[in-house]
Design an enzyme around this catalytic site. Structure first.
Site, PDB file in Angstrom:
ATOM      1  N   THR A   1     100.249  17.375  25.596  1.00  0.00           N
ATOM      2  CA  THR A   1      99.426  17.431  26.794  1.00  0.00           C
ATOM      3  C   THR A   1     100.197  16.812  27.962  1.00  0.00           C
ATOM      4  O   THR A   1     101.369  16.447  27.829  1.00  0.00           O
ATOM      5  CB  THR A   1      98.047  16.771  26.534  1.00  0.00           C
ATOM      6  OG1 THR A   1      97.207  16.997  27.661  1.00  0.00           O
ATOM      7  CG2 THR A   1      98.149  15.274  26.275  1.00  0.00           C
TER       8      THR A   1
ATOM      9  N   LYS B   1     104.301  19.253  28.896  1.00  0.00           N
ATOM     10  CA  LYS B   1     104.306  20.661  28.474  1.00  0.00           C
ATOM     11  C   LYS B   1     105.640  21.356  28.763  1.00  0.00           C
ATOM     12  O   LYS B   1     105.984  22.329  28.105  1.00  0.00           O
ATOM     13  CB  LYS B   1     103.139  21.412  29.110  1.00  0.00           C
ATOM     14  CG  LYS B   1     101.798  20.947  28.539  1.00  0.00           C
ATOM     15  CD  LYS B   1     100.617  21.785  28.971  1.00  0.00           C
ATOM     16  CE  LYS B   1      99.360  21.271  28.258  1.00  0.00           C
ATOM     17  NZ  LYS B   1      98.183  22.095  28.510  1.00  0.00           N
TER      18      LYS B   1
ATOM     19  N   GLU C   1     105.578  34.504  22.382  1.00  0.00           N
ATOM     20  CA  GLU C   1     105.597  35.263  23.639  1.00  0.00           C
ATOM     21  C   GLU C   1     104.723  34.577  24.686  1.00  0.00           C
ATOM     22  O   GLU C   1     105.075  34.462  25.857  1.00  0.00           O
ATOM     23  CB  GLU C   1     105.089  36.690  23.396  1.00  0.00           C
ATOM     24  CG  GLU C   1     105.236  37.571  24.628  1.00  0.00           C
ATOM     25  CD  GLU C   1     104.351  38.815  24.602  1.00  0.00           C
ATOM     26  OE1 GLU C   1     103.615  39.012  23.614  1.00  0.00           O
ATOM     27  OE2 GLU C   1     104.373  39.551  25.593  1.00  0.00           O
TER      28      GLU C   1
ATOM     29  N   ASN D   1     101.801  23.766  24.411  1.00  0.00           N
ATOM     30  CA  ASN D   1     100.804  22.750  24.033  1.00  0.00           C
ATOM     31  C   ASN D   1     100.759  22.537  22.522  1.00  0.00           C
ATOM     32  O   ASN D   1     100.017  21.680  22.047  1.00  0.00           O
ATOM     33  CB  ASN D   1      99.412  23.118  24.560  1.00  0.00           C
ATOM     34  CG  ASN D   1      98.732  24.171  23.711  1.00  0.00           C
ATOM     35  OD1 ASN D   1      99.395  24.975  23.059  1.00  0.00           O
ATOM     36  ND2 ASN D   1      97.411  24.175  23.708  1.00  0.00           N
TER      37      ASN D   1
ATOM     38  N   ASP E   1      96.404  27.602  24.974  1.00  0.00           N
ATOM     39  CA  ASP E   1      95.396  27.389  26.020  1.00  0.00           C
ATOM     40  C   ASP E   1      94.691  28.699  26.405  1.00  0.00           C
ATOM     41  O   ASP E   1      93.464  28.747  26.514  1.00  0.00           O
ATOM     42  CB  ASP E   1      96.040  26.786  27.274  1.00  0.00           C
ATOM     43  CG  ASP E   1      96.416  25.327  27.084  1.00  0.00           C
ATOM     44  OD1 ASP E   1      95.727  24.627  26.305  1.00  0.00           O
ATOM     45  OD2 ASP E   1      97.388  24.877  27.710  1.00  0.00           O
TER      46      ASP E   1
ATOM     47  N   ALA F   1      97.159  28.383  41.068  1.00  0.00           N
ATOM     48  CA  ALA F   1      98.423  28.899  40.537  1.00  0.00           C
ATOM     49  C   ALA F   1      99.307  27.749  40.067  1.00  0.00           C
ATOM     50  O   ALA F   1     100.529  27.808  40.160  1.00  0.00           O
ATOM     51  CB  ALA F   1      99.138  29.741  41.589  1.00  0.00           C
TER      52      ALA F   1
ATOM     53  N   ASN G   1      95.633  31.556  45.567  1.00  0.00           N
ATOM     54  CA  ASN G   1      95.991  30.136  45.610  1.00  0.00           C
ATOM     55  C   ASN G   1      96.066  29.666  47.057  1.00  0.00           C
ATOM     56  O   ASN G   1      96.401  30.431  47.949  1.00  0.00           O
ATOM     57  CB  ASN G   1      97.350  29.914  44.918  1.00  0.00           C
ATOM     58  CG  ASN G   1      97.584  28.456  44.611  1.00  0.00           C
ATOM     59  OD1 ASN G   1      96.704  27.789  44.053  1.00  0.00           O
ATOM     60  ND2 ASN G   1      98.743  27.933  44.963  1.00  0.00           N
TER      61      ASN G   1
ATOM     62  N   THR H   1      98.177  27.685  48.355  1.00  0.00           N
ATOM     63  CA  THR H   1      99.562  27.932  48.770  1.00  0.00           C
ATOM     64  C   THR H   1      99.935  29.317  48.227  1.00  0.00           C
ATOM     65  O   THR H   1     100.245  29.475  47.045  1.00  0.00           O
ATOM     66  CB  THR H   1     100.503  26.856  48.183  1.00  0.00           C
ATOM     67  OG1 THR H   1      99.941  25.566  48.469  1.00  0.00           O
ATOM     68  CG2 THR H   1     101.891  26.959  48.758  1.00  0.00           C
TER      69      THR H   1
ATOM     70  N   TYR I   1      86.411  20.000  32.564  1.00  0.00           N
ATOM     71  CA  TYR I   1      85.129  19.637  31.967  1.00  0.00           C
ATOM     72  C   TYR I   1      84.886  18.152  32.189  1.00  0.00           C
ATOM     73  O   TYR I   1      85.802  17.390  32.484  1.00  0.00           O
ATOM     74  CB  TYR I   1      85.082  19.969  30.469  1.00  0.00           C
ATOM     75  CG  TYR I   1      86.074  19.175  29.667  1.00  0.00           C
ATOM     76  CD1 TYR I   1      87.355  19.654  29.452  1.00  0.00           C
ATOM     77  CD2 TYR I   1      85.738  17.921  29.149  1.00  0.00           C
ATOM     78  CE1 TYR I   1      88.276  18.908  28.753  1.00  0.00           C
ATOM     79  CE2 TYR I   1      86.663  17.178  28.439  1.00  0.00           C
ATOM     80  CZ  TYR I   1      87.928  17.682  28.245  1.00  0.00           C
ATOM     81  OH  TYR I   1      88.849  16.947  27.571  1.00  0.00           O
TER      82      TYR I   1
HETATM   83  P1  ATR Z   1      97.241  21.961  37.060  1.00  0.00           P
HETATM   84  O1  ATR Z   1      98.222  21.703  35.972  1.00  0.00           O
HETATM   85  O2  ATR Z   1      95.897  21.315  36.856  1.00  0.00           O
HETATM   86  O3  ATR Z   1      97.111  23.401  37.412  1.00  0.00           O
HETATM   87  P2  ATR Z   1      98.893  21.613  39.361  1.00  0.00           P
HETATM   88  O4  ATR Z   1     100.023  22.318  38.700  1.00  0.00           O
HETATM   89  O5  ATR Z   1      99.172  20.413  40.201  1.00  0.00           O
HETATM   90  O6  ATR Z   1      97.818  21.155  38.331  1.00  0.00           O
HETATM   91  O7  ATR Z   1      98.098  22.686  40.250  1.00  0.00           O
HETATM   92  C1  ATR Z   1      96.956  22.356  40.961  1.00  0.00           C
HETATM   93  C2  ATR Z   1      96.329  23.644  41.479  1.00  0.00           C
HETATM   94  O8  ATR Z   1      95.072  23.357  42.111  1.00  0.00           O
HETATM   95  C3  ATR Z   1      97.157  24.348  42.519  1.00  0.00           C
HETATM   96  O9  ATR Z   1      96.933  25.729  42.425  1.00  0.00           O
HETATM   97  C4  ATR Z   1      96.577  23.773  43.822  1.00  0.00           C
HETATM   98  O10 ATR Z   1      96.800  24.559  44.960  1.00  0.00           O
HETATM   99  P3  ATR Z   1      98.209  24.405  45.765  1.00  0.00           P
HETATM  100  O11 ATR Z   1      99.238  25.150  44.956  1.00  0.00           O
HETATM  101  O12 ATR Z   1      97.963  25.029  47.076  1.00  0.00           O
HETATM  102  O13 ATR Z   1      98.485  22.934  45.838  1.00  0.00           O
HETATM  103  C5  ATR Z   1      95.120  23.774  43.461  1.00  0.00           C
HETATM  104  N1  ATR Z   1      94.276  22.850  44.242  1.00  0.00           N
HETATM  105  C6  ATR Z   1      94.149  21.518  44.062  1.00  0.00           C
HETATM  106  N2  ATR Z   1      93.253  21.006  44.928  1.00  0.00           N
HETATM  107  C7  ATR Z   1      92.787  22.047  45.666  1.00  0.00           C
HETATM  108  C8  ATR Z   1      91.827  22.180  46.716  1.00  0.00           C
HETATM  109  N3  ATR Z   1      91.150  21.122  47.197  1.00  0.00           N
HETATM  110  N4  ATR Z   1      91.601  23.418  47.216  1.00  0.00           N
HETATM  111  C9  ATR Z   1      92.282  24.487  46.757  1.00  0.00           C
HETATM  112  N5  ATR Z   1      93.203  24.427  45.763  1.00  0.00           N
HETATM  113  C10 ATR Z   1      93.445  23.226  45.217  1.00  0.00           C
END
Ligand code: ATR
Length: 269
Positions: free
Chosen positions: A62, A66, A78, A87, A102, A128, A151, A153, A217
């Site tokens: 975890t 990963k 794959e 995981n 997952d 993403a 996403n 971004t 969750y």
């Molecule tokens: P995880 O492993 O939980 O996916 P991560 O790799 O840090 O964690 O990715 C977090 C994701 O949540 C990203 O897609 C992030 O968007 P950005 O790529 O733009 O950063 C998204 N995210 C987190 N907080 C957000 C918010 N308040 N609104 C929209 N997207 C959010």
């Protein structure tokens, strides 16, 4: 002889994996011990090697390891290769096999426990990051009619879909690309719910009868689940079933027996 398994992470004390796997083992009368291992990126490989040397059969991985596990594995499934994250490790005489359960956990939870078929449906995945990466291939393999990945971004959504993009079938875009679309299943794969942040969801996004699913969750509804209810999602779910589902698939991979997830879900709730 007792077979040894463990979950490795940092932090790790909060992990539910020992409870899950111990409950699975009880279903079959298997003699296993499932522990927790705390590591750092510097000590990850040595910690895993020591566990193998002591007779460990398998390991769950975890956050934040990963990607370390991806480096560590000799062979990849794959879905692990597609997710570029692992995981589950299985220690075999000829090497270390890496997998990612997952996505299967999620798809199984949606289709089997919640009874929502994904084939021919319109899916929206928000986010993403690492969580989205693990679920994309199994979702596409379930045969949806259309999948939109958005996403905050935008470029990360395009990067993640990569060669899987197919105009009109599998597309990526910014959060605003959701506007005007209607979806049968909306999956929140962002970490927004962890901080209680709300996503800008258009009020047309939920088709009649739709399911809203948060990978996160916790106690009670997440911000996304509350918003989804208000916007007309027919059903909402948090990610507890995915957690149990990914564990069950790891267990099957290690021991060949597929645990019954329902009683374990009930126990956790
Ligand atoms: P995880 O492993 O939980 O996916 P991560 O790799 O840090 O964690 O990715 C977090 C994701 O949540 C990203 O897609 C992030 O968007 P950005 O790529 O733009 O950063 C998204 N995210 C987190 N907080 C957000 C918010 N308040 N609104 C929209 N997207 C959010």
């Amino acid at each position: 002889m007792t077979d040894r398994y463990a979950v490795i992470g940092n932090p790790i004390a909060q992990s539910k994996s020992p409870i899950l796997h111990t409950a699975f083992a009880r279903q079959f009368g298997h003699d296993i011990h499932y522990g927790t291992l705390l590591a750092t990126h510097e000590t990850f490989a040595d910690t895993v090697r020591r566990f193998v040397a002591e007779g460990g059969k398998g390991m769950n991985v975890t956050a934040p390891f990963k990607l370390d596990a991806l480096e560590f594995a000799d062979t990849l499934s794959e879905r692990a290769r597609s997710a570029q994250a692992i995981n589950t490790l299985k220690f075999e005489p000829d090497g270390v096999h890496g997998d990612n359960t997952d996505g299967v956990g999620l798809v199984g939870d949606i289709q089997d426990r919640l009874g929502v078929a994904l084939e021919g449906r319109r899916l929206l995945v928000i986010g993403a990051g690492g969580a989205a990466r693990g679920i994309l291939l199994p979702l596409l393999q379930a045969g949806p009619d259309y999948l939109l990945l958005v996403n905050r971004t935008e470029h990360k959504a395009h990067d993640l879909l990569g060669e899987r993009r197919r105009a009109g079938k599998v597309e990526a875009g910014p959060l605003a690309a959701v506007a005007g679309g209607r979806f049968d299943v909306v999956i929140n794969a962002t970490s927004a719910s962890l901080t209680g942040a709300h996503l800008p969801l258009a009020d047309s996004v939920f088709a009649p009868g739709s399911l809203a699913y948060d990978l996160v969750y916790g106690d009670g509804d997440t911000a996304f689940m509350t918003d989804a209810r208000a916007l007309g999602a027919a059903r909402v779910s948090d990610g507890l079933g995915m957690l149990v589902g990914q564990a069950a698939e790891s267990y099957r991979l290690w021991r060949g027996s597929r645990p019954d997830v329902e009683p374990v879900m009930a126990m956790l709730r």
